[in-house]
Design a protein around this motif. Structure first.
Motif, mmCIF file in Angstrom:
data_model
loop_
_atom_site.group_PDB
_atom_site.id
_atom_site.type_symbol
_atom_site.label_atom_id
_atom_site.label_comp_id
_atom_site.label_asym_id
_atom_site.label_seq_id
_atom_site.Cartn_x
_atom_site.Cartn_y
_atom_site.Cartn_z
ATOM 1 N N GLU A 18 -22.834 66.563 -18.130
ATOM 2 C CA GLU A 18 -23.092 67.852 -18.780
ATOM 3 C C GLU A 18 -21.948 68.210 -19.717
ATOM 4 O O GLU A 18 -22.162 68.693 -20.838
ATOM 5 N N PHE A 19 -20.731 67.983 -19.260
ATOM 6 C CA PHE A 19 -19.556 68.267 -20.084
ATOM 7 C C PHE A 19 -19.554 67.410 -21.334
ATOM 8 O O PHE A 19 -19.311 67.898 -22.446
ATOM 9 N N ARG A 20 -19.857 66.128 -21.189
ATOM 10 C CA ARG A 20 -19.882 65.232 -22.339
ATOM 11 C C ARG A 20 -20.943 65.671 -23.348
ATOM 12 O O ARG A 20 -20.702 65.662 -24.565
ATOM 13 N N ASN A 54 -15.041 58.831 -22.609
ATOM 14 C CA ASN A 54 -13.674 59.041 -22.123
ATOM 15 C C ASN A 54 -13.448 60.467 -21.619
ATOM 16 O O ASN A 54 -12.324 60.827 -21.292
ATOM 17 N N LEU A 55 -14.511 61.274 -21.594
ATOM 18 C CA LEU A 55 -14.408 62.673 -21.178
ATOM 19 C C LEU A 55 -14.798 62.831 -19.715
ATOM 20 O O LEU A 55 -15.781 62.236 -19.253
ATOM 21 N N PHE A 56 -14.042 63.691 -19.023
ATOM 22 C CA PHE A 56 -14.311 63.990 -17.624
ATOM 23 C C PHE A 56 -14.102 65.487 -17.407
ATOM 24 O O PHE A 56 -13.411 66.134 -18.191
ATOM 25 N N TYR A 57 -14.681 66.001 -16.353
ATOM 26 C CA TYR A 57 -14.625 67.453 -16.141
ATOM 27 C C TYR A 57 -14.254 67.760 -14.693
ATOM 28 O O TYR A 57 -14.742 67.111 -13.764
ATOM 29 N N VAL A 58 -13.403 68.768 -14.541
ATOM 30 C CA VAL A 58 -13.023 69.270 -13.220
ATOM 31 C C VAL A 58 -13.170 70.782 -13.232
ATOM 32 O O VAL A 58 -12.596 71.453 -14.099
ATOM 33 N N ARG A 59 -13.948 71.298 -12.301
ATOM 34 C CA ARG A 59 -14.070 72.750 -12.198
ATOM 35 C C ARG A 59 -12.804 73.306 -11.576
ATOM 36 O O ARG A 59 -12.284 72.801 -10.572
ATOM 37 N N SER A 97 -12.874 76.850 -24.118
ATOM 38 C CA SER A 97 -12.377 77.864 -25.047
ATOM 39 C C SER A 97 -12.888 77.626 -26.462
ATOM 40 O O SER A 97 -13.325 76.523 -26.819
ATOM 41 N N ASP A 98 -12.790 78.676 -27.275
ATOM 42 C CA ASP A 98 -13.184 78.562 -28.680
ATOM 43 C C ASP A 98 -12.279 77.585 -29.427
ATOM 44 O O ASP A 98 -12.737 76.821 -30.279
ATOM 45 N N LEU A 99 -10.988 77.595 -29.111
ATOM 46 C CA LEU A 99 -10.059 76.666 -29.757
ATOM 47 C C LEU A 99 -10.442 75.219 -29.465
ATOM 48 O O LEU A 99 -10.425 74.367 -30.362
ATOM 49 N N ALA A 100 -10.791 74.946 -28.215
ATOM 50 C CA ALA A 100 -11.182 73.581 -27.865
ATOM 51 C C ALA A 100 -12.420 73.154 -28.637
ATOM 52 O O ALA A 100 -12.500 72.024 -29.141
ATOM 53 N N ALA A 101 -13.394 74.074 -28.762
ATOM 54 C CA ALA A 101 -14.641 73.739 -29.449
ATOM 55 C C ALA A 101 -14.432 73.531 -30.934
ATOM 56 O O ALA A 101 -14.965 72.579 -31.524
ATOM 57 N N ARG A 102 -13.659 74.414 -31.583
ATOM 58 C CA ARG A 102 -13.534 74.389 -33.035
ATOM 59 C C ARG A 102 -12.510 73.393 -33.535
ATOM 60 O O ARG A 102 -12.670 72.808 -34.620
ATOM 61 N N LYS A 103 -11.428 73.200 -32.769
ATOM 62 C CA LYS A 103 -10.304 72.411 -33.287
ATOM 63 C C LYS A 103 -9.979 71.176 -32.455
ATOM 64 O O LYS A 103 -9.833 70.078 -33.002
ATOM 65 N N LEU A 124 -10.735 71.122 -17.898
ATOM 66 C CA LEU A 124 -10.826 72.035 -16.762
ATOM 67 C C LEU A 124 -11.427 73.361 -17.216
ATOM 68 O O LEU A 124 -11.062 73.879 -18.279
ATOM 69 N N GLY A 125 -12.332 73.894 -16.412
ATOM 70 C CA GLY A 125 -12.942 75.178 -16.726
ATOM 71 C C GLY A 125 -13.551 75.803 -15.488
ATOM 72 O O GLY A 125 -13.693 75.145 -14.450
ATOM 73 N N ARG A 126 -13.962 77.059 -15.603
ATOM 74 C CA ARG A 126 -14.500 77.780 -14.454
ATOM 75 C C ARG A 126 -15.931 77.392 -14.102
ATOM 76 O O ARG A 126 -16.261 77.274 -12.922
ATOM 77 N N PRO A 127 -16.843 77.186 -15.072
ATOM 78 C CA PRO A 127 -18.232 76.867 -14.721
ATOM 79 C C PRO A 127 -18.339 75.539 -13.980
ATOM 80 O O PRO A 127 -17.556 74.610 -14.196
#
Length: 476
Positions: free
Chosen positions: A52-54, A81-86, A14-20, A43-46
């Motif tokens: 890639e997420f990091r 410390n970042l991880f991603y789940v579709r 989301s934009d909020l996650a990116a900006r803030k 968590l996200g749809r793509p």
């Protein structure tokens, strides 16, 4: 510093996650405000890998908060410390993959025990998300295979009217207790807003006169010099009353009007704010026609995703009354809008005139009336206005100001709202988060306005003006 934990971020793209959110989390990590061990699962749809997420998060931090990046190595430490789940919320998928990711990894026993869920998603998705969280065995109520504490942060708006707010509260309470919920309004994380309670209750020169006997009126302005940008679809459903007045506006009103709490525990403070919301006088068709002005900036109907005949308001001026012992008869004016003359948020408390005015027209002292001006943005200041004699032979008075400036007075850089509120949520301090009763009481007030002014045509106003000025002057 909080205990080791896992932060699960719904809406990681989301934009909020990116900006803030990601810049704030990174900076907290730099400052040593994050625990020794933590994991952030987005968590996200793509479909994308952890790497890639990091890489994307690092790019977002550099793009949106370049001044926070002092050392590339620090950014690398954070991103590890970042991880991603579709996960596709719209498809109604379960959270089995999230549960496996929470439970997996070296040191998971030190991080999965405590989970902070952050919903950076449309509020309508919250019931579906919390049901999925519960089904995955990660919910806040009952036993869980992962154990530890559970908390959930919900972004505003909390519903779009009283009924939807109650439904949202009921849905989340099936999975989380109220003491596990953190309804976030970033205005409550701003230093000048948090300072209101200190300014009022730590200074004996103000508290005795903070009431209807000495205060003539309170004016709260929340103005933005830009339009709705790319939020046409959202604004067509919400409008200014729901987007700004229901949350930011009424929260500022409550900070000014609340009684002294019995102590500084979160519930004691929120108890007093709740009493204010319940004391706000509800609107009737007669009072709404007199005390409410709604406007729409010229060109709004040509914005993307806006109906060509839209009657949605982008400006509102509302006169509220708090019917309790301290404030009976004192008007609280809240004016807010898009595409106004400047971006500014401030609270102006105007005091009553002295019994006899020697220095101006009889019966009036508006030019030199004493005021306290709390500027929240763009500057962060508190000013006190009083009258003084203009140099010269004539007895002519002018208003002057004594001003306190946060940046000039304190060398330490203050926390941004999201820094502050993330720290509070991690540590379990709910003082600056909104309780369920406050949500429902504030919606009751806004619903009384909407039902009293059904589908009215808002007054047009010019871009970068102060709203429909002729109408405002006629009703002031």
């Amino acid at each position: 510093m909080s205990a080791n934990f896992t932060l699960v971020l719904f809406g990681a793209n989301s934009d909020l996650a990116a900006r803030k959110l990601f810049p704030s989390m990174f900076q907290l990590s730099r400052w040593g405000q994050m625990p020794a061990k933590y994991r952030i699962i987005g968590l996200g749809r793509p479909m994308k890998s952890h790497d890639e997420f990091r890489r994307e998060v690092r790019q977002k931090i550099v793009a949106h908060a370049p001044d926070t990046v002092r050392d590339e190595a620090e950014l690398e430490v954070f991103s590890n410390n970042l991880f991603y789940v579709r996960h596709d919320l719209a498809a109604g998928e379960g959270l089995e993959d999230l549960r496996r990711e929470v439970m997996r990894g070296e040191g998971q026993e030190e991080t999965c025990q405590n989970i902070l869920f952050y919903l950076s998603t449309p509020p309508s998705l919250a019931p579906r998300i919390v049901r999925s969280v519960e089904a995955a065995g990660l919910g806040g109520r009952g036993a869980s295979t992962c154990g530890g504490w559970r908390k959930i942060i919900l972004e505003k708006p909390f519903g779009h009217d009283l009924q939807s707010a109650r439904e949202l509260n009921r849905a989340v309470r099936k999975v989380f207790h109220e003491e596990q919920m953190y309804r976030i309004d970033h205005y409550l994380g701003k230093e000048p807003v948090q300072n209101i309670i200190v300014f009022r209750f730590s200074n004996g020169m103000f508290e005795p006169i903070w009431n209807r006997h000495y205060i003539d009126n309170v004016r709260i302005t929340i103005a933005e010099d830009f339009g709705i940008r790319d939020r046409g679809a959202y604004y067509e459903e919400s409008g200014l009353l729901r987007d700004i007045i229901q949350n930011h506006g009424l929260q500022l009103l409550a900070s000014v009007a609340m009684e002294p709490p019995v102590d500084l525990s979160p519930d004691a403070v929120r108890d007093e704010k709740g009493k204010v919301f319940r004391s706000v006088r509800l609107f009737t068709p007669e009072s709404a026609a007199r005390d409410v002005v709604l406007g729409q900036y010229e060109g709004y109907r040509q914005e993307a995703h806006v109906a060509p005949d839209s009657r949605v308001e982008t400006f509102a001026s509302v006169k509220f009354f708090v019917d309790n012992w301290r404030w009976m008869g004192v008007p609280f004016h809240i004016k807010a809008g898009k595409n106004l003359a400047e971006t500014v948020t401030e609270i102006v408390i105007t005091f009553k005139c002295p019994p006899q005015n020697f220095f101006g027209p009889p019966g009036s002292c508006s030019y030199t009336a004493n005021q306290i001006v709390i500027r929240i943005q763009p500057e962060e200041t508190i000013a006190i206005r009083f009258g003084t004699k203009r140099p010269g032979e004539s007895m002519v008075t002018d208003p002057v100001y004594m001003k306190f400036d946060y940046k000039a007075s304190f060398s330490k850089v203050g926390l941004t709202p999201y820094h502050r509120l993330l720290i509070d949520a991690m540590s379990g301090d709910q003082m600056h988060f909104i309780r369920d009763d406050a949500v429902e009481s504030s919606w009751t007030v806004i619903d009384s306005i909407k039902s009293s002014l059904p589908d009215i045509e808002p007054y047009p106003y010019a871009v970068h003006s102060w709203g429909p000025e002729s109408v405002l002057q006629a009703q002031s």
